[in-house]
Design a protein around this motif. Sequence first.
Motif, short mmCIF file in Angstrom:
data_model
loop_
_atom_site.label_atom_id
_atom_site.label_comp_id
_atom_site.label_asym_id
_atom_site.label_seq_id
_atom_site.Cartn_x
_atom_site.Cartn_y
_atom_site.Cartn_z
N THR A 176 0.77 -1.36 0.04
CA THR A 176 0.01 -0.01 -0.05
C THR A 176 1.03 1.10 -0.06
O THR A 176 0.53 2.15 -0.77
N THR A 208 1.06 3.95 -2.90
CA THR A 208 0.41 5.26 -2.55
C THR A 208 1.42 6.34 -3.17
O THR A 208 1.12 7.62 -3.77
N LEU A 222 -0.78 11.65 4.61
CA LEU A 222 -1.25 10.41 3.92
C LEU A 222 -0.80 9.09 4.81
O LEU A 222 -1.21 8.13 5.20
N VAL A 229 -3.38 6.68 6.18
CA VAL A 229 -3.42 5.36 5.60
C VAL A 229 -3.07 4.08 6.51
O VAL A 229 -3.76 3.17 6.38
#
Length: 265
Positions: free
Chosen positions: A66, A70, A103, A107
């Motif tokens: 991820t 990202t 982020l 996240v």
Amino acid sequence: MKVKQKQPRRYVISQKLDAFFIDMYSLGQFMGRFFRAVFLPPYEFKEIIKQSYAVGVKSLPLITLTGFITGIVFTKQSRPSLSEFGATSWLPSLVAIAIIRALAPLVTGLITAGKVGSNIGAELGSMKVTEQIDAMEVSATNPFKFLVVTRVLATTFMVPLLMLYMALLALAGAFVNVHANEQTSFVSFIENGFHSINFIDIFSSVLKSIVFGFTIGIISCYQGYNTTQGTQGVGRAANTSVVMAMFLIFIEEIVIVQITNWFRP
């Protein structure tokens, strides 16, 4: 044959509000019980390490994938807007600020809430409905100390570490994309990226991750530890753990960002 009368809307809304505030009061008591128990012996260090391994190491594959994606996706989406103003040289700085400030902690918190939160809620819920927690009390073991305190500490400690790891992977993905399009060197990318990053940015991200980790742990343990209605309740506990933790994470994100902005120069 009796016809069941439909309850007035006001009465239904009042019931839901009463249930919500009662649930919040019970959660407050649960948190108070945690803070009282965390400082008292016995200290379950082995169980804390075991739960930290389950929260941290087992989440690394998902966090790695991820985080890297990202970084690549955010860089690709940001380039066209900067290109219109001829400011692609600002891309490393923009990406670094976005990843470190927002982020990475957000996240990481959402992923951990989905993966770890549901697991804790379902695990403790199944132990509750099968009376394993009651059996631990009979065997002179403190189930709250062994099951709840260890898991909350594990999420509180490991989510910040996962956040830092994800930030590094996201920056690596951003560098791969920037280097492929602008042929920017690694040294230049790091210098430009961290030029606008200061101590408050890193501190706020770590603080958010600690708060997110505690929230995930306490909400999941509360839902699982108070599960009722058998196997149906286990599924409800797992689902509620994820939804409620994610909702609180967004609220905490707004509050912490507002507070840290007061200290920015």
